[in-house]
Scaffold this motif. Structure first.
Motif, short mmCIF file in Angstrom:
data_model
loop_
_atom_site.label_atom_id
_atom_site.label_comp_id
_atom_site.label_asym_id
_atom_site.label_seq_id
_atom_site.Cartn_x
_atom_site.Cartn_y
_atom_site.Cartn_z
N THR A 246 0.86 -1.18 0.00
CA THR A 246 0.00 0.00 0.00
C THR A 246 0.89 1.23 0.00
O THR A 246 1.79 1.35 0.85
CB THR A 246 -0.90 0.02 1.24
OG1 THR A 246 -1.68 -1.18 1.28
CG2 THR A 246 -1.84 1.23 1.20
N VAL A 247 0.65 2.13 -0.95
CA VAL A 247 1.50 3.31 -1.10
C VAL A 247 1.28 4.25 0.07
O VAL A 247 0.15 4.55 0.46
CB VAL A 247 1.21 4.03 -2.43
CG1 VAL A 247 1.99 5.34 -2.53
CG2 VAL A 247 1.55 3.12 -3.60
N GLU A 248 2.40 4.72 0.63
CA GLU A 248 2.38 5.72 1.69
C GLU A 248 3.18 6.92 1.23
O GLU A 248 4.36 6.79 0.89
CB GLU A 248 2.99 5.16 2.98
CG GLU A 248 2.09 4.23 3.73
CD GLU A 248 2.62 3.97 5.14
OE1 GLU A 248 3.85 4.09 5.34
OE2 GLU A 248 1.82 3.68 6.02
N GLY A 249 2.57 8.08 1.19
CA GLY A 249 3.27 9.26 0.73
C GLY A 249 3.58 9.16 -0.75
O GLY A 249 2.85 8.54 -1.53
N LYS A 250 4.70 9.74 -1.17
CA LYS A 250 5.04 9.77 -2.59
C LYS A 250 6.04 8.71 -3.01
O LYS A 250 6.13 8.38 -4.18
CB LYS A 250 5.61 11.15 -2.95
CG LYS A 250 4.61 12.28 -2.85
CD LYS A 250 5.24 13.59 -3.31
CE LYS A 250 4.23 14.73 -3.25
NZ LYS A 250 4.83 16.01 -3.71
N GLY A 251 6.79 8.16 -2.05
CA GLY A 251 7.89 7.32 -2.48
C GLY A 251 8.08 6.02 -1.74
O GLY A 251 9.11 5.36 -1.91
N VAL A 260 8.97 0.21 2.24
CA VAL A 260 9.97 -0.05 1.20
C VAL A 260 9.99 1.14 0.24
O VAL A 260 8.93 1.52 -0.29
CB VAL A 260 9.63 -1.34 0.42
CG1 VAL A 260 10.65 -1.57 -0.70
CG2 VAL A 260 9.60 -2.53 1.37
N PRO A 261 11.14 1.75 -0.02
CA PRO A 261 11.22 2.85 -0.99
C PRO A 261 10.96 2.35 -2.40
O PRO A 261 11.41 1.26 -2.79
CB PRO A 261 12.65 3.37 -0.83
CG PRO A 261 13.42 2.26 -0.22
CD PRO A 261 12.46 1.48 0.61
N LEU A 262 10.24 3.17 -3.20
CA LEU A 262 9.89 2.80 -4.56
C LEU A 262 10.81 3.48 -5.57
O LEU A 262 11.21 4.63 -5.38
CB LEU A 262 8.43 3.19 -4.86
CG LEU A 262 7.37 2.52 -3.98
CD1 LEU A 262 5.99 3.09 -4.29
CD2 LEU A 262 7.38 1.01 -4.17
N ALA A 263 11.12 2.76 -6.65
CA ALA A 263 12.04 3.29 -7.65
C ALA A 263 11.41 4.38 -8.49
O ALA A 263 12.08 5.32 -8.92
CB ALA A 263 12.52 2.15 -8.56
N THR A 264 10.10 4.28 -8.72
CA THR A 264 9.39 5.28 -9.53
C THR A 264 8.13 5.72 -8.81
O THR A 264 7.56 4.95 -8.03
CB THR A 264 9.02 4.71 -10.91
OG1 THR A 264 8.24 3.51 -10.73
CG2 THR A 264 10.26 4.38 -11.72
N PRO A 265 7.65 6.95 -9.05
CA PRO A 265 6.42 7.42 -8.40
C PRO A 265 5.25 6.52 -8.75
O PRO A 265 5.17 5.95 -9.84
CB PRO A 265 6.23 8.82 -9.00
CG PRO A 265 7.58 9.23 -9.47
CD PRO A 265 8.26 7.98 -9.91
N PRO A 266 4.30 6.35 -7.84
CA PRO A 266 3.19 5.41 -8.05
C PRO A 266 2.15 5.86 -9.07
O PRO A 266 1.30 5.08 -9.46
CB PRO A 266 2.56 5.30 -6.66
CG PRO A 266 2.96 6.55 -5.94
CD PRO A 266 4.31 6.92 -6.48
N ASN A 267 2.16 7.12 -9.51
CA ASN A 267 1.22 7.61 -10.54
C ASN A 267 -0.24 7.33 -10.18
O ASN A 267 -1.01 6.81 -10.99
CB ASN A 267 1.53 6.99 -11.91
CG ASN A 267 2.85 7.49 -12.47
OD1 ASN A 267 3.25 8.63 -12.22
ND2 ASN A 267 3.54 6.64 -13.21
N GLY A 268 -0.61 7.65 -8.96
CA GLY A 268 -1.99 7.51 -8.55
C GLY A 268 -2.36 6.15 -8.02
O GLY A 268 -3.44 5.96 -7.43
N THR A 269 -1.51 5.14 -8.20
CA THR A 269 -1.80 3.80 -7.69
C THR A 269 -1.64 3.79 -6.18
O THR A 269 -0.63 4.24 -5.65
CB THR A 269 -0.84 2.77 -8.32
OG1 THR A 269 -1.00 2.81 -9.73
CG2 THR A 269 -1.12 1.38 -7.80
N ARG A 270 -2.64 3.26 -5.48
CA ARG A 270 -2.57 3.21 -4.02
C ARG A 270 -2.21 1.82 -3.49
O ARG A 270 -1.64 1.69 -2.42
CB ARG A 270 -3.93 3.64 -3.41
CG ARG A 270 -4.40 5.02 -3.83
CD ARG A 270 -3.35 6.08 -3.58
NE ARG A 270 -2.92 6.17 -2.19
CZ ARG A 270 -1.88 6.86 -1.78
NH1 ARG A 270 -1.15 7.54 -2.65
NH2 ARG A 270 -1.54 6.89 -0.50
N THR A 271 -2.57 0.78 -4.24
CA THR A 271 -2.22 -0.58 -3.84
C THR A 271 -1.67 -1.33 -5.05
O THR A 271 -1.94 -0.97 -6.19
CB THR A 271 -3.44 -1.35 -3.29
OG1 THR A 271 -4.44 -1.43 -4.31
CG2 THR A 271 -4.01 -0.64 -2.06
N GLY A 272 -0.91 -2.37 -4.79
CA GLY A 272 -0.34 -3.15 -5.89
C GLY A 272 0.62 -4.20 -5.38
O GLY A 272 0.65 -4.52 -4.19
#
Length: 347
Positions: A246-251, A260-272
Protein backbone atom coordinates in the motif's frame (compact mmCIF):
# COMPACT_ATOMS: atom_id res chain seq x y z
CA UNK A 1 22.82 -1.87 -42.69
CA UNK A 2 21.75 -5.20 -41.24
CA UNK A 3 19.23 -4.32 -38.55
CA UNK A 4 16.35 -6.80 -38.16
CA UNK A 5 12.73 -5.64 -37.98
CA UNK A 6 9.91 -8.11 -37.28
CA UNK A 7 6.46 -6.49 -37.30
CA UNK A 8 3.02 -7.93 -36.62
CA UNK A 9 4.11 -11.54 -37.06
CA UNK A 10 1.21 -14.00 -36.82
CA UNK A 11 1.27 -17.77 -37.28
CA UNK A 12 -1.16 -20.63 -36.66
CA UNK A 13 -0.81 -24.33 -37.34
CA UNK A 14 -4.07 -25.57 -38.85
CA UNK A 15 -7.13 -24.81 -36.75
CA UNK A 16 -5.18 -24.45 -33.50
CA UNK A 17 -4.79 -21.27 -31.50
CA UNK A 18 -2.22 -18.86 -32.96
CA UNK A 19 1.35 -19.53 -31.90
CA UNK A 20 2.40 -15.98 -32.79
CA UNK A 21 -0.01 -13.12 -32.10
CA UNK A 22 1.40 -9.99 -33.73
CA UNK A 23 4.95 -10.40 -32.49
CA UNK A 24 7.19 -7.31 -32.76
CA UNK A 25 10.97 -7.33 -32.51
CA UNK A 26 13.70 -4.87 -33.54
CA UNK A 27 17.39 -5.78 -33.34
CA UNK A 28 19.94 -3.02 -34.09
CA UNK A 29 22.73 -3.70 -36.57
CA UNK A 30 25.60 -5.64 -35.02
CA UNK A 31 23.70 -6.45 -31.82
CA UNK A 32 23.13 -9.88 -30.27
CA UNK A 33 19.54 -10.30 -29.13
CA UNK A 34 18.32 -13.22 -27.04
CA UNK A 35 14.72 -14.34 -27.49
CA UNK A 36 13.73 -15.88 -24.19
CA UNK A 37 10.54 -17.64 -23.21
CA UNK A 38 8.92 -20.83 -21.91
CA UNK A 39 8.29 -23.85 -24.12
CA UNK A 40 5.44 -23.26 -26.56
CA UNK A 41 5.61 -19.45 -26.43
CA UNK A 42 6.46 -19.15 -30.16
CA UNK A 43 10.17 -18.29 -30.11
CA UNK A 44 11.23 -21.19 -32.38
CA UNK A 45 8.36 -20.51 -34.77
CA UNK A 46 9.54 -16.90 -35.05
CA UNK A 47 13.09 -18.09 -35.74
CA UNK A 48 11.92 -20.43 -38.52
CA UNK A 49 9.89 -17.66 -40.16
CA UNK A 50 12.86 -15.28 -40.09
CA UNK A 51 15.05 -18.02 -41.60
CA UNK A 52 12.50 -18.61 -44.37
CA UNK A 53 11.61 -22.18 -43.37
CA UNK A 54 8.00 -21.24 -42.55
CA UNK A 55 5.49 -18.86 -44.12
CA UNK A 56 3.88 -16.35 -41.76
CA UNK A 57 0.10 -15.84 -41.81
CA UNK A 58 0.62 -12.09 -41.48
CA UNK A 59 3.31 -9.55 -40.69
CA UNK A 60 6.66 -8.60 -42.18
CA UNK A 61 10.33 -9.45 -41.72
CA UNK A 62 12.93 -6.92 -42.90
CA UNK A 63 16.71 -7.21 -42.83
CA UNK A 64 18.28 -3.84 -43.49
CA UNK A 65 16.49 -2.40 -46.53
CA UNK A 66 15.35 -5.82 -47.82
CA UNK A 67 11.86 -7.24 -47.30
CA UNK A 68 12.30 -10.95 -46.60
CA UNK A 69 8.71 -11.82 -45.79
CA UNK A 70 5.47 -9.92 -46.14
CA UNK A 71 2.22 -9.75 -48.13
CA UNK A 72 2.94 -11.53 -51.41
CA UNK A 73 6.68 -11.82 -50.60
CA UNK A 74 8.59 -14.84 -49.34
CA UNK A 75 12.29 -14.82 -50.14
CA UNK A 76 13.67 -18.40 -50.10
CA UNK A 77 16.17 -19.23 -47.32
CA UNK A 78 19.18 -19.40 -49.63
CA UNK A 79 18.63 -15.80 -50.76
CA UNK A 80 18.23 -14.25 -47.31
CA UNK A 81 21.94 -13.97 -46.35
CA UNK A 82 21.22 -15.60 -43.01
CA UNK A 83 23.53 -18.02 -41.21
CA UNK A 84 22.06 -20.66 -38.91
CA UNK A 85 23.62 -22.48 -35.95
CA UNK A 86 21.29 -25.38 -34.99
CA UNK A 87 20.97 -27.04 -31.60
CA UNK A 88 23.59 -29.75 -32.07
CA UNK A 89 25.87 -28.37 -34.75
CA UNK A 90 24.54 -30.66 -37.52
CA UNK A 91 27.92 -30.89 -39.25
CA UNK A 92 28.18 -33.00 -42.39
CA UNK A 93 29.76 -36.21 -41.05
CA UNK A 94 31.45 -37.16 -44.36
CA UNK A 95 33.19 -33.76 -44.79
CA UNK A 96 36.31 -32.56 -43.01
CA UNK A 97 36.17 -29.57 -40.70
CA UNK A 98 37.58 -27.31 -43.43
CA UNK A 99 35.05 -28.50 -46.00
CA UNK A 100 32.23 -28.03 -43.51
CA UNK A 101 33.28 -24.44 -42.91
CA UNK A 102 33.68 -23.74 -46.64
CA UNK A 103 30.37 -25.37 -47.59
CA UNK A 104 28.50 -22.09 -48.07
CA UNK A 105 31.27 -20.30 -49.97
CA UNK A 106 29.75 -20.86 -53.40
CA UNK A 107 31.28 -18.85 -56.20
CA UNK A 108 34.61 -18.31 -54.42
CA UNK A 109 37.78 -19.69 -55.96
CA UNK A 110 39.94 -22.26 -54.18
CA UNK A 111 42.36 -19.73 -52.72
CA UNK A 112 39.56 -17.57 -51.35
CA UNK A 113 37.79 -20.57 -49.83
CA UNK A 114 41.02 -21.60 -48.12
CA UNK A 115 41.70 -18.07 -46.81
CA UNK A 116 38.19 -17.61 -45.42
CA UNK A 117 38.16 -21.09 -43.88
CA UNK A 118 41.44 -20.49 -42.06
CA UNK A 119 40.22 -17.08 -40.90
CA UNK A 120 36.99 -18.55 -39.50
CA UNK A 121 38.78 -21.41 -37.75
CA UNK A 122 41.12 -18.95 -36.08
CA UNK A 123 38.18 -16.76 -35.10
CA UNK A 124 36.48 -19.63 -33.22
CA UNK A 125 39.73 -20.80 -31.65
CA UNK A 126 40.23 -23.95 -33.73
CA UNK A 127 43.06 -23.00 -36.08
CA UNK A 128 44.78 -26.13 -37.40
CA UNK A 129 41.69 -28.34 -37.06
CA UNK A 130 40.77 -28.19 -40.75
CA UNK A 131 41.81 -31.78 -41.61
CA UNK A 132 39.89 -33.39 -38.75
CA UNK A 133 36.53 -35.10 -39.16
CA UNK A 134 33.46 -34.08 -37.11
CA UNK A 135 33.47 -37.32 -35.07
CA UNK A 136 36.96 -36.44 -33.83
CA UNK A 137 35.67 -33.26 -32.15
CA UNK A 138 34.06 -32.70 -28.77
CA UNK A 139 30.54 -31.30 -28.55
CA UNK A 140 31.83 -27.81 -27.81
CA UNK A 141 34.25 -27.96 -30.74
CA UNK A 142 31.47 -29.08 -33.07
CA UNK A 143 29.40 -26.06 -32.05
CA UNK A 144 32.35 -23.77 -32.76
CA UNK A 145 32.68 -25.29 -36.24
CA UNK A 146 28.95 -24.82 -36.81
CA UNK A 147 29.37 -21.15 -35.91
CA UNK A 148 32.38 -20.84 -38.25
CA UNK A 149 30.32 -22.41 -41.06
CA UNK A 150 27.48 -19.95 -40.44
CA UNK A 151 29.84 -16.94 -40.40
CA UNK A 152 31.98 -17.90 -43.40
CA UNK A 153 29.66 -16.47 -46.13
CA UNK A 154 29.54 -13.13 -44.22
CA UNK A 155 25.80 -13.25 -43.50
CA UNK A 156 23.86 -10.15 -42.48
CA UNK A 157 22.12 -12.10 -39.73
CA UNK A 158 23.04 -15.19 -37.68
CA UNK A 159 20.30 -17.26 -36.00
CA UNK A 160 21.30 -19.48 -33.08
CA UNK A 161 18.69 -22.07 -32.07
CA UNK A 162 19.50 -23.08 -28.47
CA UNK A 163 23.05 -24.03 -29.55
CA UNK A 164 24.36 -24.82 -26.05
CA UNK A 165 21.61 -27.21 -24.92
CA UNK A 166 23.58 -30.43 -25.37
CA UNK A 167 26.66 -29.17 -23.50
CA UNK A 168 27.47 -29.52 -19.81
CA UNK A 169 27.21 -26.41 -17.66
CA UNK A 170 30.99 -26.02 -17.18
CA UNK A 171 31.52 -25.86 -20.96
CA UNK A 172 28.58 -23.57 -21.70
CA UNK A 173 29.89 -20.43 -20.00
CA UNK A 174 33.20 -20.38 -21.88
CA UNK A 175 31.60 -21.23 -25.21
CA UNK A 176 28.96 -18.52 -24.79
CA UNK A 177 31.67 -15.92 -24.26
CA UNK A 178 33.60 -17.14 -27.31
CA UNK A 179 30.49 -17.13 -29.51
CA UNK A 180 29.64 -13.61 -28.40
CA UNK A 181 33.19 -12.43 -29.17
CA UNK A 182 33.18 -14.08 -32.61
CA UNK A 183 29.83 -12.51 -33.55
CA UNK A 184 30.94 -9.05 -32.47
CA UNK A 185 34.23 -9.48 -34.36
CA UNK A 186 32.38 -10.04 -37.65
CA UNK A 187 29.78 -7.32 -37.04
CA UNK A 188 26.89 -9.66 -37.81
CA UNK A 189 23.50 -9.07 -36.24
CA UNK A 190 22.48 -12.18 -34.28
CA UNK A 191 19.40 -13.67 -32.64
CA UNK A 192 19.82 -16.35 -29.98
CA UNK A 193 16.74 -18.39 -29.10
CA UNK A 194 16.91 -19.88 -25.60
CA UNK A 195 14.85 -20.84 -22.57
CA UNK A 196 17.83 -20.35 -20.23
CA UNK A 197 17.51 -17.05 -18.36
CA UNK A 198 21.15 -16.99 -17.24
CA UNK A 199 22.29 -17.61 -20.80
CA UNK A 200 20.17 -14.76 -22.14
CA UNK A 201 21.21 -12.23 -19.49
CA UNK A 202 24.93 -13.04 -19.62
CA UNK A 203 25.30 -13.27 -23.41
CA UNK A 204 22.98 -10.81 -25.15
CA UNK A 205 22.99 -7.06 -25.74
CA UNK A 206 19.18 -7.14 -25.77
CA UNK A 207 16.75 -9.67 -24.29
CA UNK A 208 13.22 -10.11 -25.64
CA UNK A 209 10.91 -12.08 -23.34
CA UNK A 210 8.14 -13.82 -25.30
CA UNK A 211 4.83 -14.76 -23.70
CA UNK A 212 1.90 -16.32 -25.59
CA UNK A 213 3.19 -15.31 -28.99
CA UNK A 214 4.03 -11.69 -28.16
CA UNK A 215 7.08 -9.88 -26.84
CA UNK A 216 6.22 -8.99 -23.24
CA UNK A 217 9.37 -6.86 -22.84
CA UNK A 218 12.53 -6.16 -24.86
CA UNK A 219 15.34 -4.38 -23.08
CA UNK A 220 18.97 -4.50 -22.02
CA UNK A 221 19.73 -7.35 -19.59
CA UNK A 222 20.33 -4.91 -16.74
CA UNK A 223 17.10 -2.97 -17.25
CA UNK A 224 15.04 -6.11 -17.87
CA UNK A 225 16.20 -7.62 -14.59
CA UNK A 226 16.06 -4.40 -12.60
CA UNK A 227 12.83 -2.96 -14.05
CA UNK A 228 10.67 -5.81 -15.38
CA UNK A 229 7.45 -4.82 -17.10
CA UNK A 230 5.21 -6.91 -14.86
CA UNK A 231 5.38 -9.59 -12.12
CA UNK A 232 5.30 -12.43 -14.68
CA UNK A 233 8.40 -11.12 -16.46
CA UNK A 234 10.05 -10.56 -13.07
CA UNK A 235 9.42 -14.16 -12.03
CA UNK A 236 10.54 -15.58 -15.36
CA UNK A 237 13.79 -13.60 -15.51
CA UNK A 238 15.39 -14.58 -12.22
CA UNK A 239 13.97 -15.02 -8.74
CA UNK A 240 11.47 -12.46 -7.49
CA UNK A 241 10.00 -11.51 -4.12
CA UNK A 242 6.41 -10.31 -4.65
CA UNK A 243 4.56 -8.65 -1.79
CA UNK A 244 1.20 -6.87 -1.53
CA UNK A 245 1.83 -3.21 -0.84
CA UNK A 246 0.00 0.00 0.00
CA UNK A 247 1.50 3.31 -1.10
CA UNK A 248 2.38 5.72 1.69
CA UNK A 249 3.27 9.26 0.73
CA UNK A 250 5.04 9.77 -2.59
CA UNK A 251 7.89 7.32 -2.48
CA UNK A 252 7.27 4.32 -0.20
CA UNK A 253 4.98 1.31 0.05
CA UNK A 254 4.00 -0.47 3.24
CA UNK A 255 4.55 -4.25 3.03
CA UNK A 256 5.02 -7.25 5.30
CA UNK A 257 8.72 -6.33 5.30
CA UNK A 258 7.99 -2.78 6.45
CA UNK A 259 8.15 0.49 4.50
CA UNK A 260 9.97 -0.05 1.20
CA UNK A 261 11.22 2.85 -0.99
CA UNK A 262 9.89 2.80 -4.56
CA UNK A 263 12.04 3.29 -7.65
CA UNK A 264 9.39 5.28 -9.53
CA UNK A 265 6.42 7.42 -8.40
CA UNK A 266 3.19 5.41 -8.05
CA UNK A 267 1.22 7.61 -10.54
CA UNK A 268 -1.99 7.51 -8.55
CA UNK A 269 -1.80 3.80 -7.69
CA UNK A 270 -2.57 3.21 -4.02
CA UNK A 271 -2.22 -0.58 -3.84
CA UNK A 272 -0.34 -3.15 -5.89
CA UNK A 273 2.40 -5.76 -5.99
CA UNK A 274 5.79 -4.69 -4.69
CA UNK A 275 8.70 -6.36 -6.50
CA UNK A 276 12.08 -7.03 -4.91
CA UNK A 277 14.96 -9.33 -5.82
CA UNK A 278 16.29 -11.85 -3.25
CA UNK A 279 19.68 -10.11 -3.12
CA UNK A 280 17.90 -6.95 -1.85
CA UNK A 281 16.99 -8.70 1.40
CA UNK A 282 19.38 -9.03 4.33
CA UNK A 283 19.25 -11.28 7.38
CA UNK A 284 19.69 -9.33 10.59
CA UNK A 285 19.24 -9.80 14.33
CA UNK A 286 15.62 -10.15 15.39
CA UNK A 287 15.86 -7.02 17.54
CA UNK A 288 17.31 -4.81 14.76
CA UNK A 289 15.48 -1.50 14.46
CA UNK A 290 12.99 -1.46 11.59
CA UNK A 291 13.53 -5.13 10.69
CA UNK A 292 10.68 -7.50 9.94
CA UNK A 293 10.66 -10.85 11.71
CA UNK A 294 10.41 -14.36 10.32
CA UNK A 295 11.42 -18.00 10.66
CA UNK A 296 13.90 -19.83 8.44
CA UNK A 297 12.16 -22.79 6.79
CA UNK A 298 14.70 -23.98 4.20
CA UNK A 299 18.25 -23.40 2.91
CA UNK A 300 19.52 -24.26 -0.58
CA UNK A 301 23.31 -24.02 -0.75
CA UNK A 302 24.96 -23.32 -4.12
CA UNK A 303 28.59 -22.81 -3.14
CA UNK A 304 29.03 -19.16 -4.14
CA UNK A 305 25.83 -18.26 -2.27
CA UNK A 306 22.72 -19.76 -0.74
CA UNK A 307 18.98 -19.18 -1.01
CA UNK A 308 17.42 -18.93 2.45
CA UNK A 309 13.63 -19.31 2.57
CA UNK A 310 11.93 -17.40 5.37
CA UNK A 311 8.30 -17.32 6.48
CA UNK A 312 7.60 -13.70 7.36
CA UNK A 313 5.32 -12.85 10.25
CA UNK A 314 2.04 -11.52 8.83
CA UNK A 315 2.69 -12.80 5.27
CA UNK A 316 1.44 -16.17 4.00
CA UNK A 317 3.97 -16.69 1.17
CA UNK A 318 7.60 -17.48 2.12
CA UNK A 319 10.27 -15.18 0.68
CA UNK A 320 13.68 -16.10 -0.69
CA UNK A 321 16.79 -14.30 0.52
CA UNK A 322 20.08 -14.69 -1.36
CA UNK A 323 22.97 -14.84 1.10
CA UNK A 324 26.66 -14.71 0.17
CA UNK A 325 29.41 -16.03 2.40
CA UNK A 326 29.15 -18.21 5.49
CA UNK A 327 25.63 -18.95 6.74
CA UNK A 328 24.74 -17.92 10.26
CA UNK A 329 21.21 -19.36 10.31
CA UNK A 330 19.60 -22.78 10.23
CA UNK A 331 16.05 -24.05 9.57
CA UNK A 332 13.70 -23.31 12.44
CA UNK A 333 15.65 -20.27 13.62
CA UNK A 334 14.02 -16.86 13.98
CA UNK A 335 15.64 -13.98 12.10
CA UNK A 336 15.20 -10.37 11.20
CA UNK A 337 14.84 -9.21 7.57
CA UNK A 338 15.84 -5.82 6.20
CA UNK A 339 15.29 -4.40 2.68
CA UNK A 340 18.14 -2.72 0.78
CA UNK A 341 17.54 -0.51 -2.24
CA UNK A 342 14.36 0.40 -4.10
CA UNK A 343 11.42 -1.73 -5.22
CA UNK A 344 9.16 -1.73 -8.21
CA UNK A 345 5.39 -1.32 -7.85
CA UNK A 346 2.92 -2.98 -10.24
CA UNK A 347 -0.79 -2.16 -10.06
Amino acid sequence: MNELHVEGLTKSYGASEPVLRGLELAVPAGALAAVLGPSGCGKTTMLRIVAGFLHADAGTVRLGDRLLSGPGVHLPPERRRIGIVPQEGALFPHLSVARNVAFGLTGADRAERRRVTEEMLELVGLAGYGDRMPHELSGGQQQRIALARALAPRPQLVLLDEPFNALDSALRAGLRADVRAALHATGATAVLVTHDQQEALSTADLVAVVRDGRVAQCDTPQHLYGRPADPWVAGFVGDAVLLPGTVEGKGTALTALGAVPLATPPNGTRTGTVLLRPEQLRLTATDSEGAARGTVTDICYYGHDAMVTVTVDGHDTPVGIRVAGPLSVRPGQETGIRVVGEAGLHP
